[in-house]
Design an enzyme around this catalytic site. Sequence first.
Site, short mmCIF file in Angstrom:
data_model
loop_
_atom_site.label_atom_id
_atom_site.label_comp_id
_atom_site.label_asym_id
_atom_site.label_seq_id
_atom_site.Cartn_x
_atom_site.Cartn_y
_atom_site.Cartn_z
CG ASP A 195 -1.79 -1.14 1.31
OD1 ASP A 195 -2.25 -1.49 2.40
OD2 ASP A 195 -2.04 -1.73 0.25
CB CYS A 232 0.02 1.51 -10.37
SG CYS A 232 0.68 3.13 -10.82
CB SER A 233 -4.03 3.20 -7.88
OG SER A 233 -5.27 3.78 -7.59
CB ILE A 236 1.92 8.86 -11.65
CG1 ILE A 236 1.18 8.95 -10.32
CG2 ILE A 236 1.07 9.45 -12.78
CD1 ILE A 236 0.91 10.39 -9.88
NE ARG A 238 1.23 1.45 -6.82
CZ ARG A 238 0.11 1.11 -6.20
NH1 ARG A 238 0.08 -0.02 -5.52
NH2 ARG A 238 -0.95 1.88 -6.26
CB SER A 239 3.09 3.28 -13.89
OG SER A 239 1.91 2.55 -13.61
CD GLN A 288 2.93 10.43 -6.92
OE1 GLN A 288 2.23 10.72 -5.96
NE2 GLN A 288 3.23 11.30 -7.87
N1 PTR Z 1 -0.65 11.30 -1.90
C1 PTR Z 1 -0.60 9.92 -1.61
C2 PTR Z 1 -1.28 9.59 -0.28
O1 PTR Z 1 -1.09 10.34 0.65
O2 PTR Z 1 -1.96 8.56 -0.20
C3 PTR Z 1 0.77 9.48 -1.52
C4 PTR Z 1 0.97 8.26 -2.27
C5 PTR Z 1 2.02 8.19 -3.14
C6 PTR Z 1 0.17 7.17 -2.12
C7 PTR Z 1 2.29 7.05 -3.84
C8 PTR Z 1 0.43 6.01 -2.79
C9 PTR Z 1 1.50 5.95 -3.64
O3 PTR Z 1 1.78 4.84 -4.33
P1 PTR Z 1 2.53 3.58 -3.78
O4 PTR Z 1 1.48 2.79 -3.04
O5 PTR Z 1 3.03 2.94 -4.98
O6 PTR Z 1 3.64 4.05 -2.88
N1 PTR Z 2 -4.70 11.90 -5.25
C1 PTR Z 2 -3.95 10.69 -5.12
C2 PTR Z 2 -2.97 10.86 -3.99
O1 PTR Z 2 -2.17 11.79 -4.05
O2 PTR Z 2 -3.06 10.06 -3.10
C3 PTR Z 2 -3.26 10.35 -6.37
C4 PTR Z 2 -2.38 9.16 -6.37
C5 PTR Z 2 -2.82 7.91 -6.01
C6 PTR Z 2 -1.09 9.30 -6.78
C7 PTR Z 2 -2.00 6.81 -6.08
C8 PTR Z 2 -0.25 8.23 -6.86
C9 PTR Z 2 -0.71 6.99 -6.51
O3 PTR Z 2 0.13 5.91 -6.64
P1 PTR Z 2 0.29 4.99 -7.96
O4 PTR Z 2 0.51 5.88 -9.15
O5 PTR Z 2 1.48 4.14 -7.65
O6 PTR Z 2 -0.95 4.17 -8.11
#
Ligand code: PTR
Ligand code: PTR
Length: 347
Positions: A195, A232-233, A236, A238-239, A288
């Site tokens: 997650d 991914c979700s 951005i 993970r992709s 990210q």
């Molecule tokens: N803005 C997101 C949040 O607070 O949930 C931060 C986030 C960034 C969440 C990346 C998920 C993300 O993806 P991953 O699960 O791949 O780390």
């Molecule tokens: N608004 C979301 C956030 O910042 O939590 C957008 C977001 C969600 C950005 C998931 C990145 C995320 O991770 P991943 O691209 O890996 O799915």
Amino acid sequence: GALISAFAEFDRRNQWIPMYNKLGIETSKQESELGLTAEESFKEINFPKNRYQNVLPYDQNRVLLNNVQEGNTNFLNASPLLVPFANRDYILTQGPLETTAEDFWQMVWEQNSRIIVMLNNIMEKGSIKCYHYFVDNDEKEKTFGNFSIKMEEERGTGVYRIRTIKLTALDKKFLVDDEESTRTISHFHYINWPDFGVPNETRSFLEFLEKTNQAQILLKEEKIESPVIVHCSAGIGRSGAYVIVDCVLNYLQKGNQSDSAAGDTVEVPKSIDELVIFIRRHRMGLIQTPEQLRFCWKAIVDWLKAHPEENGNGDDTLSASSSDVAVTTNNDPSIISPNPTTTWLGR
Ligand code: PTR
Ligand code: PTR
């Protein structure tokens, strides 16, 4: 190798957060210099098609649906990404919504894609992160408007699943000439990306990546040129990490693969930073977190350690944080690198 020692040095000096922040500054600069916009996303009919209101495809670089149905538009949240030096052609997209699953399959069909790489799970942190747009073992068939999918086979490990799916276009208008209405799609699903953050080891991710790579080699042998769909979700974080590792490993194994005979030689990025900046011209927010940036490096370093024969054999020119962002564009003779093998990763 330069990369391995640089990685150790960044860890020792705890440089990942400053590196990541510096990339953010360069990314915003690039975004405004190039005038990248996302206005199409904000149109009333398109806005609900975005899973996240802050993750939108650039107007200048998005995949369009070809056969637009009445009442629909050509919009979906998907961005093409061509990386010539690594001989890679991707489409990065969000995890489909229930309302965009048909558009997703239409894109797969129209872009002639045969490989889908999925890096998220349906449910994460207790909420739905992606519509269940595919089929798995207990389901046999599903229909999304003009397309139906059927499960052929599922195999894999506890960490990733590989599904063979038959995709059928139900309407003849999607068929070119007398082509068959059914294609075979490989669905590579990495289920172990937690997650928050990154997998706790790189081995299974590298194994997964190698499987996707083998599938691409087979397609090339069959002369099927088509983009690999990566999602991914949001499409951005993970992709972006997948793309970085995939491109670098492909380059380390094969060298610059842009076609110099065709006059398309492109400069190889001088650093991983530069590659991150390059891919972020195509889709916002790729990679990210500082942790994800480190994970990319770690995966590449671990791969190099397991393949010492590929472990750099020239000068150590890798600079981790080159601030001059090279623009790698096709057909621009001024940036043709006379000797691309010395420009990056000490190769
Ligand atoms: N803005 C997101 C949040 O607070 O949930 C931060 C986030 C960034 C969440 C990346 C998920 C993300 O993806 P991953 O699960 O791949 O780390
Ligand atoms: N608004 C979301 C956030 O910042 O939590 C957008 C977001 C969600 C950005 C998931 C990145 C995320 O991770 P991943 O691209 O890996 O799915």
